[in-house]
Design an enzyme around this catalytic site. Sequence first.
Site, PDB file in Angstrom:
ATOM      1  N   ASP A 679       0.829  -1.197   0.000  1.00 35.38           N
ATOM      2  CA  ASP A 679       0.000   0.000   0.000  1.00 35.38           C
ATOM      3  C   ASP A 679       0.874   1.261   0.000  1.00 35.38           C
ATOM      4  O   ASP A 679       0.633   2.209  -0.758  1.00 35.38           O
ATOM      5  CB  ASP A 679      -0.912  -0.034   1.233  1.00 35.38           C
ATOM      6  CG  ASP A 679      -1.819   1.178   1.287  1.00 35.38           C
ATOM      7  OD1 ASP A 679      -2.775   1.246   0.486  1.00 35.38           O
ATOM      8  OD2 ASP A 679      -1.558   2.072   2.120  1.00 35.38           O
ATOM      9  N   LYS A 683       1.496   4.291  -3.016  1.00 38.79           N
ATOM     10  CA  LYS A 683       1.429   5.736  -2.808  1.00 38.79           C
ATOM     11  C   LYS A 683       2.694   6.424  -3.311  1.00 38.79           C
ATOM     12  O   LYS A 683       2.630   7.477  -3.949  1.00 38.79           O
ATOM     13  CB  LYS A 683       1.221   6.039  -1.323  1.00 38.79           C
ATOM     14  CG  LYS A 683      -0.144   5.575  -0.832  1.00 38.79           C
ATOM     15  CD  LYS A 683      -0.217   5.548   0.683  1.00 38.79           C
ATOM     16  CE  LYS A 683      -1.599   5.119   1.146  1.00 38.79           C
ATOM     17  NZ  LYS A 683      -1.632   4.694   2.536  1.00 38.79           N
TER      18      LYS A 683
HETATM   19  N1  LIG Z   1      -9.356   2.940   5.013  1.00 40.71           N
HETATM   20  C1  LIG Z   1      -8.706   4.010   4.694  1.00 40.71           C
HETATM   21  O1  LIG Z   1      -8.276   4.776   5.536  1.00 40.71           O
HETATM   22  C2  LIG Z   1      -8.469   4.361   3.266  1.00 40.71           C
HETATM   23  C3  LIG Z   1      -7.791   5.526   2.951  1.00 40.71           C
HETATM   24  C4  LIG Z   1      -7.562   5.848   1.588  1.00 40.71           C
HETATM   25  C5  LIG Z   1      -8.015   4.985   0.610  1.00 40.71           C
HETATM   26  N2  LIG Z   1      -8.692   3.856   0.948  1.00 40.71           N
HETATM   27  C6  LIG Z   1      -9.163   3.000  -0.101  1.00 40.71           C
HETATM   28  O2  LIG Z   1     -10.565   2.862  -0.013  1.00 40.71           O
HETATM   29  C7  LIG Z   1     -10.959   1.737  -0.754  1.00 40.71           C
HETATM   30  C8  LIG Z   1     -12.105   1.034  -0.066  1.00 40.71           C
HETATM   31  O3  LIG Z   1     -11.700   0.616   1.205  1.00 40.71           O
HETATM   32  P1  LIG Z   1     -12.762   0.092   2.250  1.00 40.71           P
HETATM   33  O4  LIG Z   1     -12.065  -0.018   3.511  1.00 40.71           O
HETATM   34  O5  LIG Z   1     -14.001   0.900   2.166  1.00 40.71           O
HETATM   35  O6  LIG Z   1     -13.055  -1.374   1.679  1.00 40.71           O
HETATM   36  P2  LIG Z   1     -14.267  -2.338   2.025  1.00 40.71           P
HETATM   37  O7  LIG Z   1     -13.747  -3.697   1.877  1.00 40.71           O
HETATM   38  O8  LIG Z   1     -14.909  -1.933   3.291  1.00 40.71           O
HETATM   39  O9  LIG Z   1     -15.306  -2.033   0.863  1.00 40.71           O
HETATM   40  C9  LIG Z   1     -15.074  -2.371  -0.454  1.00 40.71           C
HETATM   41  C10 LIG Z   1     -16.399  -2.307  -1.198  1.00 40.71           C
HETATM   42  O10 LIG Z   1     -16.144  -2.527  -2.584  1.00 40.71           O
HETATM   43  C11 LIG Z   1     -17.143  -3.395  -3.095  1.00 40.71           C
HETATM   44  N3  LIG Z   1     -16.630  -4.020  -4.312  1.00 40.71           N
HETATM   45  C12 LIG Z   1     -15.550  -4.807  -4.487  1.00 40.71           C
HETATM   46  N4  LIG Z   1     -15.435  -5.170  -5.782  1.00 40.71           N
HETATM   47  C13 LIG Z   1     -16.455  -4.592  -6.441  1.00 40.71           C
HETATM   48  C14 LIG Z   1     -16.891  -4.584  -7.789  1.00 40.71           C
HETATM   49  N5  LIG Z   1     -16.224  -5.238  -8.731  1.00 40.71           N
HETATM   50  N6  LIG Z   1     -18.003  -3.884  -8.122  1.00 40.71           N
HETATM   51  C15 LIG Z   1     -18.689  -3.199  -7.179  1.00 40.71           C
HETATM   52  N7  LIG Z   1     -18.311  -3.158  -5.902  1.00 40.71           N
HETATM   53  C16 LIG Z   1     -17.224  -3.860  -5.526  1.00 40.71           C
HETATM   54  C17 LIG Z   1     -17.401  -4.322  -1.964  1.00 40.71           C
HETATM   55  O11 LIG Z   1     -18.642  -5.007  -2.128  1.00 40.71           O
HETATM   56  C18 LIG Z   1     -17.412  -3.331  -0.801  1.00 40.71           C
HETATM   57  O12 LIG Z   1     -18.685  -2.719  -0.715  1.00 40.71           O
HETATM   58  C19 LIG Z   1      -9.684   0.923  -0.947  1.00 40.71           C
HETATM   59  O13 LIG Z   1      -9.272   1.030  -2.308  1.00 40.71           O
HETATM   60  C20 LIG Z   1      -8.681   1.594  -0.047  1.00 40.71           C
HETATM   61  O14 LIG Z   1      -7.373   1.512  -0.531  1.00 40.71           O
HETATM   62  C21 LIG Z   1      -8.913   3.538   2.246  1.00 40.71           C
HETATM   63  N1  LIG Z   2      -4.604   1.389   4.560  1.00 41.79           N
HETATM   64  C1  LIG Z   2      -4.153   2.670   4.246  1.00 41.79           C
HETATM   65  C2  LIG Z   2      -5.291   3.620   4.185  1.00 41.79           C
HETATM   66  C3  LIG Z   2      -4.908   4.959   3.613  1.00 41.79           C
HETATM   67  O1  LIG Z   2      -4.656   4.875   2.250  1.00 41.79           O
HETATM   68  C4  LIG Z   2      -3.192   3.105   5.327  1.00 41.79           C
HETATM   69  O2  LIG Z   2      -3.132   2.437   6.355  1.00 41.79           O
HETATM   70  O3  LIG Z   2      -2.456   4.052   5.149  1.00 41.79           O
END
Ligand SMILES: NC(=O)c1ccc[n+]([C@@H]2O[C@H](COP(=O)([O-])OP(=O)(O)OC[C@H]3O[C@@H](n4cnc5c(N)ncnc54)[C@H](O)[C@@H]3O)[C@@H](O)[C@H]2O)c1
Ligand SMILES: N[C@@H](CCO)C(=O)O
Length: 815
Positions: A679, A683
């Site tokens: 990850d 970035k």
């Molecule tokens: N958690 C953080 O702090 C953070 C920060 C920055 C970016 N992100 C990014 O956010 C994104 C989502 O993370 P999250 O924690 O919400 O994940 P999550 O697992 O909670 O949710 C993922 C969602 O995507 C859906 N999904 C997966 N494949 C799919 C498809 N082909 N079509 C439609 N829907 C689909 C799943 O059903 C689910 O609803 C990731 O890419 C992650 O890198 C997260």
């Molecule tokens: N999983 C990521 C979320 C932010 O992109 C982190 O821990 O930094």
Amino acid sequence: MKILKFGGTSVGSVESIKAVLSIVKESYDAGEKPLVVLSAMSGITNLLTKMAEDAAEGKPFAEDLKLMEEKHFEVVKKLIAVKFQNPVLTRLKLLINELEDLLQGVTALKELSNQSKDLIISYGERCSNYLVSKVMEQEIPESEYINASYYIKTDSNFGNAHLNEPLTNQLIQALSQTHADKLLFVTGFIGSNEKGRITTLGRGGSDYTAAIFGSVLNATAIEIWTDVNGMLTADPRIVKKAFSLPLLSYTEAMELSYFGAKVIYPPTMVPAFMKKIPIIIRNTFQPKFSGTVIQFESGKSAYPIKGISSISEVSVINLTGSGMVGKSGFSGRLFTLLAREQINVILITQSSSEHSITFAVNPNDSQKAVELIQNEFELELLANKLSMPVVEGDLSILAIVGENMKRTPGMSGKLFHALGRNGINVRAIAQGSSEFNISVIINKEDLSKALNAVHDAFFAELKKTLHVFNIGTGNIGSTLFSQLNKQHDFLEEQNDIEIKVVGISNSRRMYFNEDGIDLNSWKEELENDGEVADLATFISKMQEMNLPNCVFIDNTASKLPSTYYENIFQSNISIVTCNKIANSGDYSQYRLLHETARKHGVDFFYETNVGAGLPIVRVLKDLMMSGDRLLKIEAILSGTISYIFNNFKGDASFYDVVKKAQELGFTEPDPRDDLGGIDFMRKMLILGRDAGYPIESSDVELGNILPESCLQANSVDEFYAELLKADDYFNNLKREAEEQGKVIRYIGSLENGKVSISLQMVDESHPFYALSGSDNIISFTTERYKERPLVVKGPGAGAEVTAAGVFADLVNVGA
Ligand SMILES: NC(=O)c1ccc[n+]([C@@H]2O[C@H](COP(=O)([O-])OP(=O)(O)OC[C@H]3O[C@@H](n4cnc5c(N)ncnc54)[C@H](O)[C@@H]3O)[C@@H](O)[C@H]2O)c1
Ligand SMILES: N[C@@H](CCO)C(=O)O
Ligand code: NA
């Protein structure tokens, strides 16, 4: 019956031919009795012209010929079953051999007549139609190839032949009787003279073929399949907000095409107009989209005008003379002269004093026009009844078009108000006597601004409505919905922005509602009123709905959505995403996506790819755009690992801290992505690329924080099991750091395009020592921030801050 005409790009490749076949098959299965007209494969007509010209100059053409052969053979090999390939390859080879003989003839004669050129060019359509008919024959045995030169009869004006209508009518009628139960693939563009020599029909020739067949056979519609979504309100390369027009009258289509929109060449459509046959412009690559219907009546429309077109480069010639200009007979002489010499007069205006005439021509014609005028009016010039013509260049024409303009007062006022308010100087104005168009001549440098300003004036609503299609309803997606819900009224009242979520999908279900999904009950609606999810369907449905100000949000962590981004941009839809996969895959993909978004004038925003809602991507972009140069980045960009090392203290077990980070929503859906460094690496790659370095993940030196056993784990459960056993490993690390009075930090750096990420132990003197919680920190050393780097620091993970970052990107779309 229906005519389906496909242009060169539609038969340009194996993939596009597949799309053509399924469109034809669908029409055939629906009992529409289609007659198909195909152009040459894209690029082939130009290649044939080049070979012919090369041959006449004695230059070699063998390589080009080979290229042509390969392009056709590839289709045979990929789309025709092996056991049927041989006869098709043989016949194509025969055609290519014939062509080679002709080219050799041209080489020997050192001369290329228009007649030979037409014959040579005809091989493009003959090969493509034969080929596609053979591919279709496997599924529809009634498919048959037709060489239209036997049916379209013309005079001997090679290169731009004129139709012999009565004879052509008879021949096509006869063909339709003898071939009543066949599915015909008819070569576009070509005909033959009374001696049977092949001729070509000039510009837009394949459309003309379609119109001729449609008119003789009384088709119910002529569908022109191309690579754009019909005719748009303006040139989408210049006007971001341009949208496709559902309905136009023939006249409006003529006017719009005359000034620019190159989708069809209207003169070729005349046979269809005469019989009031609707012409439908459709997109082979988005077959579900209904396209633009061009018909006899203009129809109702929500807007007073249909579209805005333009010619980006014209010259204007001014004629003045007290005794001369404006007198009856003068303009007659002038324009007859220009017409006789085939100089196209694009627009004419005359001052009310009638002492001057201004007309616009193609810049290439201006010199010739001046000379003609000097000759024709020599006496008047000598007698000072007329001043020397004055030419002005670097001008453009903008025209608003629509039949309803006639019935709506104030149209020109609105036009000039929009231009005036934006400081655009109008040099000349002309209103067609039909009142279907008002044209203005402006400075070329103002064209883009003028088009956008006028488009806003006629098409934009006061309030900006964003239509959102969101995939991913997990941690981030659902938090975003509740934030949007909370802010709804504020945005509308304070900022004139309305955000309508019109499509939602997760990996199980999807749901659409054009009026906007209620964000208080999206879960229930998705569950109860939705359908089984399928991403391809979700995206084509989004494209079909064709809403203005449309944004696709990817809140998943999956790779699949990124494979559609290019296609989404191509349909003029912006993308906002927190998913890092698209930007951190192959560099070529990163480039392609950025370029495609730019080319289509849409936004691609991904602030949350780095440091969640913290302004990092934007800051770097602003630095680069304002001409600063990046020297170095040092950063901690894993919120998860930051949290872990900040909380792995005292008696806490490493395992428990990791679990806690996941509970708090800091980790990726698969926490191995965080702890394995992937990850973080993504970035760094994204920042490096945004700073202009073409780096690949294989270029990154990635230091590791996990023991081997954890790295080998095949599932998340197995990973946690191994982590539980690795307590000693992490306790040793911790002890080592504590003994030296240091803390553990996972630090990335980018210098001279080299990226490395490593586990380090740092003491109090290090700027990254005092970090807490899930904080990220990044320091940019640049040409301008050399002595004291620019530092951004704060919470870099978590659902609330990430969703807020997606939200901020969203409201900036189209801004
Ligand atoms: N958690 C953080 O702090 C953070 C920060 C920055 C970016 N992100 C990014 O956010 C994104 C989502 O993370 P999250 O924690 O919400 O994940 P999550 O697992 O909670 O949710 C993922 C969602 O995507 C859906 N999904 C997966 N494949 C799919 C498809 N082909 N079509 C439609 N829907 C689909 C799943 O059903 C689910 O609803 C990731 O890419 C992650 O890198 C997260
Ligand atoms: N999983 C990521 C979320 C932010 O992109 C982190 O821990 O930094
Ligand atoms: Na960010």
